[in-house]
Design a protein around this motif. Structure first.
Motif, PDB file in Angstrom:
ATOM      1  N   LYS A 370       0.869  -1.177   0.000  1.00  0.00           N
ATOM      2  CA  LYS A 370       0.000   0.000   0.000  1.00  0.00           C
ATOM      3  C   LYS A 370       0.907   1.228   0.000  1.00  0.00           C
ATOM      4  CE  LYS A 370      -3.425   2.851   0.463  1.00  0.00           C
ATOM      5  NZ  LYS A 370      -4.333   3.113  -0.679  1.00  0.00           N
ATOM      6  N   ALA A 371       0.599   2.182  -0.849  1.00  0.00           N
ATOM      7  CA  ALA A 371       1.449   3.371  -0.962  1.00  0.00           C
ATOM      8  C   ALA A 371       0.610   4.638  -0.826  1.00  0.00           C
ATOM      9  CB  ALA A 371       2.185   3.371  -2.293  1.00  0.00           C
ATOM     10  N   LYS A 372       1.217   5.639  -0.221  1.00  0.00           N
ATOM     11  CA  LYS A 372       0.651   6.976  -0.151  1.00  0.00           C
ATOM     12  C   LYS A 372       1.806   7.937  -0.427  1.00  0.00           C
ATOM     13  CE  LYS A 372      -2.750   7.563   2.880  1.00  0.00           C
ATOM     14  NZ  LYS A 372      -3.944   7.097   2.162  1.00  0.00           N
ATOM     15  N   SER A 373       1.498   9.167  -0.856  1.00  0.00           N
ATOM     16  CA  SER A 373       2.598  10.075  -1.150  1.00  0.00           C
ATOM     17  C   SER A 373       2.208  11.526  -0.901  1.00  0.00           C
ATOM     18  CB  SER A 373       3.087   9.903  -2.595  1.00  0.00           C
ATOM     19  OG  SER A 373       2.194  10.481  -3.524  1.00  0.00           O
ATOM     20  N   ASP A 374       3.220  12.356  -0.739  1.00  0.00           N
ATOM     21  CA  ASP A 374       3.063  13.780  -0.467  1.00  0.00           C
ATOM     22  C   ASP A 374       4.118  14.576  -1.209  1.00  0.00           C
ATOM     23  OD1 ASP A 374       0.902  14.474   1.308  1.00  0.00           O
ATOM     24  OD2 ASP A 374       1.945  13.395   2.916  1.00  0.00           O
ATOM     25  N   TYR A 375       3.833  15.869  -1.379  1.00  0.00           N
ATOM     26  CA  TYR A 375       4.833  16.824  -1.843  1.00  0.00           C
ATOM     27  C   TYR A 375       5.116  17.819  -0.720  1.00  0.00           C
ATOM     28  CZ  TYR A 375       4.482  15.014  -6.557  1.00  0.00           C
ATOM     29  OH  TYR A 375       4.535  14.192  -7.653  1.00  0.00           O
ATOM     30  N   VAL A 376       6.370  18.239  -0.631  1.00  0.00           N
ATOM     31  CA  VAL A 376       6.809  19.092   0.474  1.00  0.00           C
ATOM     32  C   VAL A 376       7.476  20.343  -0.084  1.00  0.00           C
ATOM     33  CG1 VAL A 376       8.173  19.197   2.597  1.00  0.00           C
ATOM     34  CG2 VAL A 376       7.138  17.026   1.889  1.00  0.00           C
ATOM     35  N   ASN A 426       7.790  21.945  -6.047  1.00  0.00           N
ATOM     36  CA  ASN A 426       8.007  21.444  -4.698  1.00  0.00           C
ATOM     37  C   ASN A 426       9.478  21.172  -4.433  1.00  0.00           C
ATOM     38  OD1 ASN A 426       5.041  21.065  -3.970  1.00  0.00           O
ATOM     39  ND2 ASN A 426       5.194  19.837  -5.823  1.00  0.00           N
ATOM     40  N   LYS A 427       9.825  21.124  -3.157  1.00  0.00           N
ATOM     41  CA  LYS A 427      11.208  20.818  -2.791  1.00  0.00           C
ATOM     42  C   LYS A 427      11.502  19.330  -2.962  1.00  0.00           C
ATOM     43  CE  LYS A 427      12.972  24.798  -1.410  1.00  0.00           C
ATOM     44  NZ  LYS A 427      11.906  25.727  -1.812  1.00  0.00           N
ATOM     45  N   PHE A 428      10.569  18.503  -2.500  1.00  0.00           N
ATOM     46  CA  PHE A 428      10.779  17.067  -2.697  1.00  0.00           C
ATOM     47  C   PHE A 428       9.460  16.314  -2.618  1.00  0.00           C
ATOM     48  CE2 PHE A 428      11.568  17.873   1.819  1.00  0.00           C
ATOM     49  CZ  PHE A 428      10.903  16.860   2.491  1.00  0.00           C
ATOM     50  N   HIS A 429       9.513  15.076  -3.092  1.00  0.00           N
ATOM     51  CA  HIS A 429       8.372  14.162  -3.132  1.00  0.00           C
ATOM     52  C   HIS A 429       8.632  13.067  -2.117  1.00  0.00           C
ATOM     53  CE1 HIS A 429       6.120  10.757  -5.423  1.00  0.00           C
ATOM     54  NE2 HIS A 429       5.295  11.379  -4.608  1.00  0.00           N
ATOM     55  N   TYR A 459       2.593  19.482   7.442  1.00  0.00           N
ATOM     56  CA  TYR A 459       3.944  19.774   6.951  1.00  0.00           C
ATOM     57  C   TYR A 459       4.105  19.551   5.450  1.00  0.00           C
ATOM     58  CZ  TYR A 459       4.181  19.147  11.937  1.00  0.00           C
ATOM     59  OH  TYR A 459       3.918  19.238  13.278  1.00  0.00           O
ATOM     60  N   VAL A 460       2.984  19.282   4.769  1.00  0.00           N
ATOM     61  CA  VAL A 460       3.048  18.994   3.335  1.00  0.00           C
ATOM     62  C   VAL A 460       2.149  19.986   2.596  1.00  0.00           C
ATOM     63  CG1 VAL A 460       3.574  16.564   3.760  1.00  0.00           C
ATOM     64  CG2 VAL A 460       1.185  17.277   3.519  1.00  0.00           C
ATOM     65  N   THR A 461       2.023  19.821   1.282  1.00  0.00           N
ATOM     66  CA  THR A 461       1.232  20.763   0.489  1.00  0.00           C
ATOM     67  C   THR A 461      -0.232  20.763   0.938  1.00  0.00           C
ATOM     68  OG1 THR A 461       0.939  19.020  -1.173  1.00  0.00           O
ATOM     69  CG2 THR A 461       2.693  20.636  -1.558  1.00  0.00           C
ATOM     70  N   LYS A 462      -0.891  21.899   0.718  1.00  0.00           N
ATOM     71  CA  LYS A 462      -2.277  22.068   1.158  1.00  0.00           C
ATOM     72  C   LYS A 462      -3.097  22.698   0.034  1.00  0.00           C
ATOM     73  CE  LYS A 462      -0.733  22.943   5.913  1.00  0.00           C
ATOM     74  NZ  LYS A 462       0.693  22.724   5.579  1.00  0.00           N
ATOM     75  N   ASN A 463      -4.398  22.456   0.078  1.00  0.00           N
ATOM     76  CA  ASN A 463      -5.359  23.096  -0.843  1.00  0.00           C
ATOM     77  C   ASN A 463      -4.968  23.037  -2.324  1.00  0.00           C
ATOM     78  OD1 ASN A 463      -6.988  23.881   1.400  1.00  0.00           O
ATOM     79  ND2 ASN A 463      -5.550  25.562   1.772  1.00  0.00           N
ATOM     80  N   PRO A 464      -4.768  21.893  -2.914  1.00  0.00           N
ATOM     81  CA  PRO A 464      -5.014  20.582  -2.326  1.00  0.00           C
ATOM     82  C   PRO A 464      -3.744  19.985  -1.707  1.00  0.00           C
ATOM     83  CG  PRO A 464      -4.592  20.315  -4.643  1.00  0.00           C
ATOM     84  CD  PRO A 464      -4.511  21.803  -4.372  1.00  0.00           C
TER      85      PRO A 464
END
Length: 538
Positions: A370-376, A426-429, A459-464
């Motif tokens: 199972k994977a989830k991810s964010d941008y920072v 973004n700075k990193f994924h 601490y990650v991207t917002k809206n969205p």
């Protein structure tokens, strides 16, 4: 008791009769679909590559490219029919007959989609498996290649190396991933800061549309060509092949993998990595991974890299920009670029330079995943990192691996509207992978993965809260079940997380090229013109 039995019996009987009626209808639909195929494919021997659930080879075909063990659906969730075409005319026949008999079509190029959306569904469907479309034609002089949708990244890297040691392609590190889906979602790897995404290097494509036409870039038009690079080709047609630019690499690249524990200041080093990895020279990509150790209250931070150049140039650069890592010559290996792709895949045998590993589709361990991810956008504070560790220390946390790739460089120079992939500033994924094997408690691992994802919200991207389309996550939102209508507003819940404002242009393209929403799945781009049952509140 007698009245209760009399009262319950009719409803039970209705359910049983409905069940068998559904089976009969499905069987009847299958038969008509297969008869249709035979009529429209008389000269292409499609029967030899068509598998129903009664066929002795059906399960082996279904499971051969199913990379995620998490998805072992009950019988109703599997494809009614699997077709492994070797000719475009066979794809055209499948589309024609599926539309005629109201069967959904799903397309699998490599089977790495994290939610299994290409090989399971709540409604009857036919799966087109593109494994036979794996031809690769490399033109070293023109620095380009045509690559079939079913060809793997490993096969592409191997074929490039046969023609030239100084050409490469900027895509992922897992060689068993097929290029069809990988490039349609973006595609990133260890030379992306120099050359961008794999999708940034696509210069042409062949796609079969809902009307059965085989289109190239000129005939499909720039809007559709824009959409299938980063927007997911499966929403728009059947991707047959990509034409890609190849990029220049030096004869020697340098790789390293350095691990640090908490006692060796892993938190502080990771925090410094967040501050500088984005701004390093384009030739250098350093990934950062975090994982706890089973049975121990210990954490390891792993820093892995590819530098397009020799170790003698890398060491002074690291000493100047990232001295905290303490990189020394003994940590580094010089090799060709194609050997570096083996190095980063074969974690247990990093000394190996056996290029044959790139051609192996099956002889590796599969996991429940199972994977989830964010941008920072801003560095995550040290105390927040250490809060992540507390979650990873919980029982089952050793099954979760957090890996981050820095952006910047060429990625940030390309406008977010250039292709459908939008996440360039973004700075990193950051990706959270939960992976476990048989016999382990899946629910606990999944709960921890979700807990970690929730913990990182501030601490990650917002809206969205943005995420990567190739790191599919059905938990961020999905289309309505079966044939039920999904409005653009409903789909935007998940769509803007994957595509930001590019989502609305994708909807416009979808409405133009597939207005009836034939190509659909749980996270496909919707058409403004619905197909199927329209919900009452619309």
């Amino acid at each position: 008791m007698k009245p209760q039995i009399t009262k319950a019996f009719p409803s039970t009987l209705v359910l049983v009769l409905s069940f068998f009626h559904g089976i009969a209808l499905a069987h009847d639909t299958n038969e008509k679909f297969l008869q249709c195929l035979s009529v429209h494919s008389e000269r292409t021997f499609i029967s030899k590559v068509t598998y129903t659930q009664n066929n002795s080879s059906y399960i082996s075909i279904l499971n051969s490219l199913k990379q995620n063990l998490l998805y072992k659906p009950p019988e109703y969730g599997r494809p009614q029919v699997i077709v492994t075409p070797f000719d475009v005319s066979q794809i055209q026949a499948v589309l024609k007959c599926a539309q005629k008999h109201d069967l959904l079509v799903k397309v699998r190029s490599g089977g790495h989609d994290h939610e299994g959306l290409s090989y399971l569904s709540e409604v009857p469907f036919v799966m087109i498996d593109m494994i036979n479309f794996s031809q690769i034609d490399v033109d070293a002089e023109a620095k380009s290649a045509w690559v079939g949708a079913g060809a793997t990244l490993g096969e592409l890297y191997y074929k490039i190396s046969e023609k030239s040691k100084n050409l490469a392609f900027p895509a992922g590190i897992c060689p068993t991933v097929a290029v069809g889906g990988h490039l349609s979602g973006g595609g990133f790897g260890y030379i992306m800061r120099k050359y961008g995404l794999g999708a940034d290097q696509v210069i042409d494509a062949h796609l079969v549309d809902v009307n059965g036409r085989i289109l190239d870039r000129k005939s499909m038009g720039e809007d559709l060509f824009w959409a299938i690079r980063g927007g997911g080709a499966a929403s728009f047609g059947v991707l047959v092949a990509w034409k890609v630019n190849l990029v220049d690499v030096p004869s020697i690249v340098t790789v390293f993998t350095v691990q640090k524990t908490l006692e060796q200041n892993a938190s502080q080093i990771h925090h410094k990595w967040q501050q500088i990895a984005y701004d390093l020279p384009k030739e250098l990509v350093i990934s950062a991974g975090l994982q706890s150790q089973k049975g121990k209250r210990a954490l390891v931070a792993t820093f892995s890299a590819v530098y397009l150049g020799g170790v003698d140039r890398l060491l002074p650069l690291m000493q100047e920009r990232f001295p905290e890592l303490g990189l020394v010559k003994e940590d580094c290996q010089e090799m060709s670029w194609v050997e570096s792709t083996v190095y980063h895949f074969a974690f247990e045998i990093r000394a190996s330079k056996n290029l044959e590993l790139l051609l192996d589709r099956v002889n590796y361990t599969k996991y429940y995943l199972k994977a989830k991810s964010d941008y920072v956008r801003e560095p995550i504070p040290v105390e927040v990192l250490e809060g992540m560790y507390e979650i990873l220390y919980e029982e089952g946390g050793h099954n979760i691996y957090v890996i981050s790739f820095p952006y910047g460089g060429r990625l940030n120079e390309i406008p977010e509207t250039e292709i459908a992939f939008p996440h360039r500033t973004n700075k990193f994924h950051m990706m959270y992978f939960a992976a476990w094997s048989d016999g382990e408690e899946s629910q606990k691992v999944l709960e921890l993965d979700r807990k970690l994802y929730e913990y990182m919200t501030p601490y990650v991207t917002k809206n969205p809260r943005a995420t990567y389309f190739n790191c599919k996550d059905i938990e961020i939102g999905r289309n309505n079940y079966g044939n039920n209508y999904t409005s653009v507003k409903e789909a935007s819940i998940w769509g803007k997380k994957y595509f930001k404002n590019n989502f609305y242009r994708l909807v416009d393209v979808k409405t133009k090229v597939d207005p009836g929403n034939f190509f659909r799945n749980e996270q496909s781009i919707p058409s403004r013109i619905y197909r199927g049952i329209k919900k009452k509140h619309h």
